[in-house]
Design a protein around this motif. Sequence first.
Motif, PDB file in Angstrom:
ATOM      1  N   LEU A 113      79.871 -21.193  -1.120  1.00 48.69           N
ATOM      2  CA  LEU A 113      79.523 -21.445   0.281  1.00 48.69           C
ATOM      3  C   LEU A 113      79.157 -22.914   0.524  1.00 48.69           C
ATOM      4  O   LEU A 113      78.947 -23.298   1.674  1.00 48.69           O
ATOM      5  N   ASP A 114      79.053 -23.680  -0.542  1.00 45.87           N
ATOM      6  CA  ASP A 114      78.565 -25.056  -0.470  1.00 45.87           C
ATOM      7  C   ASP A 114      77.228 -25.073   0.271  1.00 45.87           C
ATOM      8  O   ASP A 114      76.969 -25.915   1.136  1.00 45.87           O
ATOM      9  N   HIS A 115      76.380 -24.102  -0.077  1.00 48.07           N
ATOM     10  CA  HIS A 115      75.107 -23.892   0.596  1.00 48.07           C
ATOM     11  C   HIS A 115      74.113 -24.985   0.201  1.00 48.07           C
ATOM     12  O   HIS A 115      74.092 -25.436  -0.933  1.00 48.07           O
ATOM     13  N   THR A 116      73.281 -25.371   1.152  1.00 40.50           N
ATOM     14  CA  THR A 116      72.317 -26.444   0.898  1.00 40.50           C
ATOM     15  C   THR A 116      71.287 -26.076  -0.172  1.00 40.50           C
ATOM     16  O   THR A 116      70.708 -26.973  -0.793  1.00 40.50           O
ATOM     17  N   LEU A 117      71.054 -24.796  -0.425  1.00 36.74           N
ATOM     18  CA  LEU A 117      70.065 -24.378  -1.422  1.00 36.74           C
ATOM     19  C   LEU A 117      70.685 -24.080  -2.793  1.00 36.74           C
ATOM     20  O   LEU A 117      70.013 -23.561  -3.667  1.00 36.74           O
ATOM     21  N   ARG A 118      71.940 -24.446  -2.984  1.00 35.56           N
ATOM     22  CA  ARG A 118      72.580 -24.169  -4.282  1.00 35.56           C
ATOM     23  C   ARG A 118      71.882 -24.908  -5.424  1.00 35.56           C
ATOM     24  O   ARG A 118      71.761 -24.367  -6.519  1.00 35.56           O
ATOM     25  N   THR A 119      71.397 -26.107  -5.165  1.00 39.76           N
ATOM     26  CA  THR A 119      70.687 -26.875  -6.197  1.00 39.76           C
ATOM     27  C   THR A 119      69.367 -26.192  -6.561  1.00 39.76           C
ATOM     28  O   THR A 119      69.012 -26.125  -7.735  1.00 39.76           O
ATOM     29  N   GLU A 120      68.671 -25.677  -5.570  1.00 48.03           N
ATOM     30  CA  GLU A 120      67.417 -24.962  -5.837  1.00 48.03           C
ATOM     31  C   GLU A 120      67.685 -23.703  -6.657  1.00 48.03           C
ATOM     32  O   GLU A 120      66.944 -23.386  -7.581  1.00 48.03           O
ATOM     33  N   ALA A 121      68.753 -22.986  -6.328  1.00 54.16           N
ATOM     34  CA  ALA A 121      69.093 -21.782  -7.091  1.00 54.16           C
ATOM     35  C   ALA A 121      69.456 -22.135  -8.525  1.00 54.16           C
ATOM     36  O   ALA A 121      69.123 -21.386  -9.459  1.00 54.16           O
ATOM     37  N   ALA A 122      70.116 -23.272  -8.728  1.00 56.99           N
ATOM     38  CA  ALA A 122      70.494 -23.689 -10.083  1.00 56.99           C
ATOM     39  C   ALA A 122      69.271 -23.958 -10.958  1.00 56.99           C
ATOM     40  O   ALA A 122      69.375 -23.960 -12.190  1.00 56.99           O
ATOM     41  N   GLN A 123      68.104 -24.151 -10.344  1.00 55.55           N
ATOM     42  CA  GLN A 123      66.876 -24.329 -11.124  1.00 55.55           C
ATOM     43  C   GLN A 123      66.591 -23.111 -11.997  1.00 55.55           C
ATOM     44  O   GLN A 123      65.915 -23.219 -13.020  1.00 55.55           O
ATOM     45  N   LEU A 124      67.103 -21.948 -11.589  1.00 57.27           N
ATOM     46  CA  LEU A 124      66.936 -20.751 -12.413  1.00 57.27           C
ATOM     47  C   LEU A 124      67.625 -20.933 -13.762  1.00 57.27           C
ATOM     48  O   LEU A 124      67.068 -20.582 -14.813  1.00 57.27           O
ATOM     49  N   PHE A 125      68.834 -21.487 -13.747  1.00 55.15           N
ATOM     50  CA  PHE A 125      69.525 -21.776 -15.002  1.00 55.15           C
ATOM     51  C   PHE A 125      68.821 -22.889 -15.762  1.00 55.15           C
ATOM     52  O   PHE A 125      68.694 -22.831 -16.984  1.00 55.15           O
ATOM     53  N   THR A 126      68.382 -23.903 -15.051  1.00 53.80           N
ATOM     54  CA  THR A 126      67.682 -25.020 -15.693  1.00 53.80           C
ATOM     55  C   THR A 126      66.426 -24.530 -16.396  1.00 53.80           C
ATOM     56  O   THR A 126      66.122 -24.966 -17.514  1.00 53.80           O
ATOM     57  N   LEU A 127      65.703 -23.616 -15.753  1.00 53.34           N
ATOM     58  CA  LEU A 127      64.499 -23.044 -16.367  1.00 53.34           C
ATOM     59  C   LEU A 127      64.824 -22.408 -17.714  1.00 53.34           C
ATOM     60  O   LEU A 127      64.158 -22.673 -18.716  1.00 53.34           O
TER      61      LEU A 127
END
Length: 193
Positions: A113-127
């Motif tokens: 979706l090229d959603h603006t919160l995609r980076t925030e969601a990726a924090q789950l993987f980063t964690l």
Amino acid sequence: MKADETRRKIVAAADQLFYEQGFEKASFADIARVVEISRGNFYYHFKTKDALLGAVIEHRLDERRAMLSRWQQQEADPVIRIKNFINILIANQTQIMAFGCPVGSLCSELAKLDHTLRTEAAQLFTLFAEWLEDQLVQLGYHDQASDIAMHLLMRSQGVASLANVFQDADFVRREVEAMTQWLEDQLSTKHPN
């Protein structure tokens, strides 16, 4: 129902529906129906779907941090803690086979979706990646820690995706065993730095 309790229920219901239906498909009306509140009451807590998504991402981060913290407290051996991560695939096998990985599916949908919160969601993987890397550093694998952590994360996502596609519980079990063996091989053949 108190306002903070209602808000928590909305976030929990949205978390589940975003996982089962997808972020784009799950509607305010669906979530309000699960929580048994009016749409007006819903809008009192969340004006936009993006605000609700932000709260769901934070909720998921909080839950994953708490899980990782429990593992840290319950088990002194980083190898066992890493195996706990691998075994999430078995513990959540039914849901993964039905809906995929909650982290992977959300991140993938938001990226499409090229959603603006995609980076925030990726924090789950980063964690998860940073936590795995930390476990490996504790074992003395400083130079290889990041590569091994990312391999484990990538492999677990592959297993979750294919488990969802093929609906094969034996596949999940075999892959968890193979991942565990791979980890043991890595730790026994590579000398820590």
